[in-house]
Design a protein around this motif. Structure first.
Motif, PDB file in Angstrom:
ATOM      1  N   LYS A  10      -9.727   2.449 -10.499  1.00  0.00           N
ATOM      2  CA  LYS A  10      -9.606   3.439  -9.425  1.00  0.00           C
ATOM      3  C   LYS A  10     -10.847   4.315  -9.331  1.00  0.00           C
ATOM      4  O   LYS A  10     -11.515   4.589 -10.326  1.00  0.00           O
ATOM      5  N   THR A  45       1.100  12.079  -6.850  1.00  0.00           N
ATOM      6  CA  THR A  45       1.965  10.910  -6.619  1.00  0.00           C
ATOM      7  C   THR A  45       1.583   9.799  -7.591  1.00  0.00           C
ATOM      8  O   THR A  45       0.493   9.790  -8.158  1.00  0.00           O
ATOM      9  N   SER A  98      -7.900   2.073  -5.355  1.00  0.00           N
ATOM     10  CA  SER A  98      -8.352   0.848  -6.023  1.00  0.00           C
ATOM     11  C   SER A  98      -7.906  -0.343  -5.194  1.00  0.00           C
ATOM     12  O   SER A  98      -7.083  -0.195  -4.282  1.00  0.00           O
TER      13      SER A  98
HETATM   14  P1  ADP Z   1      -6.619  10.487 -14.558  1.00  0.00           P
HETATM   15  O1  ADP Z   1      -6.368  10.141 -15.972  1.00  0.00           O
HETATM   16  O2  ADP Z   1      -7.943  10.069 -14.047  1.00  0.00           O
HETATM   17  O3  ADP Z   1      -6.245  11.884 -14.171  1.00  0.00           O
HETATM   18  P2  ADP Z   1      -4.059   9.546 -13.670  1.00  0.00           P
HETATM   19  O4  ADP Z   1      -3.487   8.261 -14.194  1.00  0.00           O
HETATM   20  O5  ADP Z   1      -3.526  10.811 -14.202  1.00  0.00           O
HETATM   21  O6  ADP Z   1      -5.631   9.506 -13.759  1.00  0.00           O
HETATM   22  O7  ADP Z   1      -3.829   9.520 -12.127  1.00  0.00           O
HETATM   23  C1  ADP Z   1      -4.392  10.422 -11.277  1.00  0.00           C
HETATM   24  C2  ADP Z   1      -4.111   9.962  -9.865  1.00  0.00           C
HETATM   25  O8  ADP Z   1      -4.667   8.664  -9.668  1.00  0.00           O
HETATM   26  C3  ADP Z   1      -2.626   9.834  -9.525  1.00  0.00           C
HETATM   27  O9  ADP Z   1      -2.413  10.290  -8.210  1.00  0.00           O
HETATM   28  C4  ADP Z   1      -2.378   8.344  -9.621  1.00  0.00           C
HETATM   29  O10 ADP Z   1      -1.358   7.943  -8.730  1.00  0.00           O
HETATM   30  C5  ADP Z   1      -3.704   7.763  -9.186  1.00  0.00           C
HETATM   31  N1  ADP Z   1      -3.979   6.449  -9.772  1.00  0.00           N
HETATM   32  C6  ADP Z   1      -3.859   6.078 -11.065  1.00  0.00           C
HETATM   33  N2  ADP Z   1      -4.247   4.803 -11.219  1.00  0.00           N
HETATM   34  C7  ADP Z   1      -4.606   4.326 -10.018  1.00  0.00           C
HETATM   35  C8  ADP Z   1      -5.105   3.075  -9.524  1.00  0.00           C
HETATM   36  N3  ADP Z   1      -5.317   2.035 -10.307  1.00  0.00           N
HETATM   37  N4  ADP Z   1      -5.375   2.991  -8.190  1.00  0.00           N
HETATM   38  C9  ADP Z   1      -5.190   4.036  -7.382  1.00  0.00           C
HETATM   39  N5  ADP Z   1      -4.727   5.219  -7.775  1.00  0.00           N
HETATM   40  C10 ADP Z   1      -4.447   5.393  -9.081  1.00  0.00           C
END
Ligand code: ADP
Ligand code: MG
Length: 478
Positions: free
Chosen positions: A209, A154, A197
């Motif tokens: 996060k 998501t 976060s």
């Molecule tokens: P990564 O690069 O660590 O895989 P992503 O941007 O692909 O991170 O996101 C992975 C998950 O983390 C997704 O479910 C996204 O919704 C969630 N996510 C991304 N940024 C945040 C944030 N600032 N706070 C909470 N959840 C986040």
């Protein structure tokens, strides 16, 4: 503690239902004896090649469609490389560059309204083997290696553990409705990574996060989120927000706390590249259309229909939509012409009770919607009372006999108006004082008169007709 805005994103893995595994012909069944459902490919024997399971691709497309995702022209797979004892190949086959669905959304019920969840992507991949840790050894069960997994990611669109729980409960129901998975958390079929976060209410940018890996069970997910929001908020309150690092943590069920596993600096580089052993293949538009036709009416739509159009209570509605087979039975009853409230009543008070007691399945129950219609018609026509109907219902269920057999054998009902009038006149003559009381306002004596008629006729009087005659007589006497 100050109140910060929490931001949460979920990565949900769910095992799909299928006969064989996603890339091999071994049975997709994890429950039997360890290491009996394995093919050479699942053990990474040299020279083995993956073959994509069409049913799994179909189910992945079905879910992508339900989530209103964009679907790529071609189905492609990638290798995610890392070493772990539960991964004999040294890589996982997954979808990295072109997931089967991207940029979707799903409306879900939340309290007495609905909220819209944003879907980043859904992709098809394989499960790893299962490690079983004992006191002095760890055993590997390869039955799970290669079990199809659908991962749903998501956007960071949730703001409380409650919203996440509503989402997970609803999506589980959607998977069950779509018949792609049992989605049973008790069997470990759903596992989540939870990203949390916090930020100031008016901030423009998201906070840092933290990812909590592999949380099992919805209650644990709720606890992990709430613990993490509190931990981060306290750090921020104390001017130590810089200590919230982009890191991976794990949730400990015993203490209800999260613990650091690794920071982003130590993040694994998976060295993704296109899986060379699976040539890309086209997802035909016609096929997608066929798959779309199989999508059932989803629980939220049914909920709106049942409460708004059929005027069922929210409690009854929720009981019915909790299981697609039950909801389908209910709708089949309406198609037969049974009134919604009558159908809901029979279903909830009698049928579900029977199913609970006997462990039977509603699809196999002898009291089909057709037979229930026959029964409710007999009540409406006054041929039987609702009490008699319940008895007949139980007979039909347990003895698997037709309704009319019971009507003929133990139902010599008196439906002759003249005959009944005579009996009623007689009873009223013998109950003058009760009639006086009745006219003074003790109207509940009406049931007493009905009871007398039933007693006199040994329950054979047509109840509707009896009530009609009695009402007329008692009015006339006034
Ligand atoms: P990564 O690069 O660590 O895989 P992503 O941007 O692909 O991170 O996101 C992975 C998950 O983390 C997704 O479910 C996204 O919704 C969630 N996510 C991304 N940024 C945040 C944030 N600032 N706070 C909470 N959840 C986040
Ligand atoms: Mg994944």
């Amino acid at each position: 503690m100050n109140n910060y805005k929490a931001v949460i994103g979920i990565e949900m893995h769910c095992e799909l239902k299928s006969n064989s595994k996603v890339f091999s012909a071994a049975r997709n069944s994890f429950e039997e004896l360890a290491n009996c459902n394995i093919q050479p490919l699942d053990m990474a024997f040299p020279g083995t090649l993956p073959v994509v399971n069409k049913k799994c691709v179909k189910d992945a497309i079905k879910i992508a469609k339900i989530l209103h995702c964009q679907i790529p022209e071609y189905m492609t797979f990638d290798r995610k490389n890392y070493y772990y004892p539960d991964l004999p190949k040294g890589y996982q086959i997954t979808q990295n560059t072109e997931p089967v669905g991207i940029n979707g959304y799903l409306e879900i019920p939340f309290k007495d309204k609905t909220i819209t969840c944003l879907i980043h992507d859904v992709h098809l991949e394989e499960d790893s083997a299962a490690l079983e840790h004992f006191f002095d050894a760890t055993l590997i069960n390869y039955n799970r290696a290669g079990v199809p997994l659908l991962e749903l990611v998501t956007e960071p669109c949730f703001h409380s553990a409650e919203e996440v729980l509503a989402f997970l409960e609803y999506i589980r129901l959607v998977y069950q409705y779509a018949d792609v998975s049992e989605a049973d958390t008790k069997k470990g079929q759903i596992r989540c990574d939870v990203n949390v976060s916090i930020m100031n209410e008016d901030a423009k940018e998201l906070g840092t996060k933290v990812e909590i890996k592999n949380v099992n069970g919805f209650a644990n997910i709720v606890d992990a989120i709430n613990y993490e929001i509190k931990r981060q908020s306290e750090l921020k309150d104390n001017g130590r927000y810089q200590e919230v690092e982009q890191e991976t943590r794990r949730f400990d069920e015993e203490t209800g706390q999260t613990f650091r596993m690794r920071s982003k600096v130590d993040a694994i580089d998976y060295k993704y590249f296109a899986e060379p052993n699976i040539p890309k293949f086209k997802i035909g538009e016609d096929w997608v259309k066929e798959i779309e036709k199989e999508i059932p009416t989803l629980p939220l739509e049914r909920k709106k229909l049942y409460t708004e159009k059929y005027q069922l209570s929210l409690t009854d509605t929720n009981i019915i939509i909790k299981d697609k087979a039950i909801a389908d039975y209910f709708e089949a009853c309406l198609k037969m012409g049974i009134k919604p409230k009558t159908a809901a009543n029979w279903l909830i008070t009698v049928i579900l009770g029977y199913l609970n007691k006997t462990d039977a399945k509603i699809s196999e129950i002898y009291m089909t919607p057709e037979r229930l219609k026959e029964l409710t018609d007999l009540i409406d026509k006054g041929v039987i009372s609702s009490k008699q109907a319940k008895e007949i219902f139980n007979h039909v269920l347990t003895e698997k006999k037709e309704i009319k057999e019971f009507i003929n054998s133990d139902n010599n009902q008196i439906s002759d108006k003249d005959e009944l009038t005579k009996i009623i006149d007689n009873i009223l003559n013998n109950n003058q004082s009760q009639i006086e009381e009745y006219h003074k306002g003790r109207t509940n004596l009406f049931d007493y008169f009905v009871g007398q008629v039933m007693k006199e006729t040994r329950g054979q009087a047509n109840p509707v007709l009896t009530k009609e005659i009695l009402t007329a007589k008692l009015q006339k006497d006034n």
